[in-house]
Design an enzyme around this catalytic site. Sequence first.
Site, PDB file in Angstrom:
ATOM      1  N   HIS A 164       0.837  -1.216   0.000  1.00  0.00           N
ATOM      2  CA  HIS A 164       0.000   0.000   0.000  1.00  0.00           C
ATOM      3  C   HIS A 164       0.870   1.264   0.000  1.00  0.00           C
ATOM      4  O   HIS A 164       0.416   2.315   0.435  1.00  0.00           O
ATOM      5  CB  HIS A 164      -0.933   0.044   1.220  1.00  0.00           C
ATOM      6  CG  HIS A 164      -1.646  -1.247   1.502  1.00  0.00           C
ATOM      7  ND1 HIS A 164      -2.908  -1.537   1.027  1.00  0.00           N
ATOM      8  CD2 HIS A 164      -1.240  -2.352   2.193  1.00  0.00           C
ATOM      9  CE1 HIS A 164      -3.256  -2.744   1.418  1.00  0.00           C
ATOM     10  NE2 HIS A 164      -2.256  -3.264   2.122  1.00  0.00           N
ATOM     11  N   SER A 285      14.448  21.892 -15.958  1.00  0.00           N
ATOM     12  CA  SER A 285      13.250  22.711 -16.096  1.00  0.00           C
ATOM     13  C   SER A 285      13.658  24.060 -16.671  1.00  0.00           C
ATOM     14  O   SER A 285      14.721  24.580 -16.346  1.00  0.00           O
ATOM     15  CB  SER A 285      12.595  22.907 -14.728  1.00  0.00           C
ATOM     16  OG  SER A 285      11.778  24.062 -14.735  1.00  0.00           O
ATOM     17  N   LYS A 291      15.673  21.881 -10.706  1.00  0.00           N
ATOM     18  CA  LYS A 291      14.962  20.658 -11.085  1.00  0.00           C
ATOM     19  C   LYS A 291      15.796  19.698 -11.919  1.00  0.00           C
ATOM     20  O   LYS A 291      16.560  20.096 -12.786  1.00  0.00           O
ATOM     21  CB  LYS A 291      13.692  20.991 -11.902  1.00  0.00           C
ATOM     22  CG  LYS A 291      12.598  21.692 -11.149  1.00  0.00           C
ATOM     23  CD  LYS A 291      11.870  20.839 -10.130  1.00  0.00           C
ATOM     24  CE  LYS A 291      11.098  19.686 -10.719  1.00  0.00           C
ATOM     25  NZ  LYS A 291       9.804  20.108 -11.254  1.00  0.00           N
ATOM     26  N   GLU A 298       8.861   8.902 -16.825  1.00  0.00           N
ATOM     27  CA  GLU A 298       7.445   9.276 -16.972  1.00  0.00           C
ATOM     28  C   GLU A 298       6.892   8.844 -18.330  1.00  0.00           C
ATOM     29  O   GLU A 298       5.764   8.370 -18.436  1.00  0.00           O
ATOM     30  CB  GLU A 298       7.284  10.793 -16.798  1.00  0.00           C
ATOM     31  CG  GLU A 298       7.581  11.281 -15.397  1.00  0.00           C
ATOM     32  CD  GLU A 298       7.751  12.793 -15.363  1.00  0.00           C
ATOM     33  OE1 GLU A 298       8.884  13.270 -15.500  1.00  0.00           O
ATOM     34  OE2 GLU A 298       6.738  13.490 -15.227  1.00  0.00           O
TER      35      GLU A 298
END
Length: 470
Positions: A164, A285, A291, A298
């Site tokens: 979980h 970024s 970043k 992704e």
Amino acid sequence: MTEQPANTANQMWGGRFAAGPDAIMEAINASIGFDRRLYAQDIRGSRAHAAMLAAQGIISTSDAEAIGKGLLTVLSEIEAGDFPFSTALEDIHMNVESRLKEIVGEPAGRLHTARSRNDQVATDFRLWVRDQCDAAISGLDALIRAALSQAEAGADWVMPGFTHLQTAQPVTWGHHMMAYVEMFARDLSRFQDARRRMNESPLGAAALAGTGFDIDREATAQALGFDRPMANSLDAVSDRDFALEFLSSAAICAVHLSRLAEELVIWSSAQFRFVTMSDRFSTGSSIMPQKKNPDAAELIRAKIGRILGAAVALFVVMKGLPLAYSKDMQEDKEQVFDAADNLMLALAAMEGMLSDLSANRDRLEAAAGAGFSTATDLADWLVREAGLPFRDAHHATGALVAMAEQAGVDLPDLTLEQMQSVNPAITEDIYNVLGVHNSVASRTSYGGTAPAQVRAQIARWQKKLNGEGA
Ligand code: ARG
């Protein structure tokens, strides 16, 4: 693409037609925009067919030679990028044959003897999908090796195991990596199975019923690397199981890639810092200088969307189609092309990312002990050493977790007196099982997370990959 006037009847089958197709008809009908990718398979299939026709005395040897040579010229023209693809000629089969006619003249008209575009396309596409199975197999092999190296480097590094996404029990980095080895190995075997099943030749089924010419289907099957000819001509031209199996295998594989990608996204976040991705597989970024984004992970996570989409699309196309060939089946190719391209890219990107990845051993270890991850070890100790039924041990441990939580400490920080206030049978020995290293070392059951077990898993896979059997 050279456009031909739409009002001339098709030169390949226009005998019964007074007029050519409407422009819209041509637009919906033509597949050359995408099936040109089958050119190499189409030419290979035609060369095998022509050679067989000559060997059987159906066409002359000189015609077969002219056809064979002419097809190689077509091949080099396409590969050189100066082939005049035509929409009016619909598809790759007719584009190749039409150009062959320009090159060799009359013999080209004999190539289509005892053949139809129905068995032709089934053959070409099977050959193409078979190559993609091989590509997937080698992509997965490389990925498995990358995961295996990660596992080997950190076979005994402790980290939190989750259920979980809540801290459950400590596991080892090696164990976690080996879980993916198991998944990717199943994927690899699915592509092997699919390849084996699809490796039969539809060529010679002709339009649907076979042919009256004395062809040799064994010979063409062998020339094209198939194990045997397909046994039923109706099935041969109407079957797309091979594409469905490829897409299904690809979809399952994409699910696995997506799950690993998701873990990498989470693990590389500032909150986790379990792993550091290499610059080679990260992006920056344009506004936030600090970043480092896991874009590759992704995008891999997202690929399942289009790959499963392709599988669903083809399943829906195929359902309810009466035997044998229907033009609906032309819709098979773009789905498979797109899914295959994206699967291969995702496999390569994941392999690169994983090979470059550094796991942050100290962070993993610090996180492994947090969240009362050894509570189960404490309960197991109460069962083993104090003879409590597991449910009672579970309850007592829960009370100790609550006590630690309230005090803002971890389980090993509780004093023996505090422990004994919950169960007097607890002794000093309890502290031996509360450490994360002892915890993982104790899980020696087959397939468990103990470093000795993990090393056995690694050794087994290394042997397998080196071709030394299971
Ligand atoms: N372009 C067609 C396809 O991809 C080739 C087969 C066409 N056969 C036919 N009978 N029209 O399915």
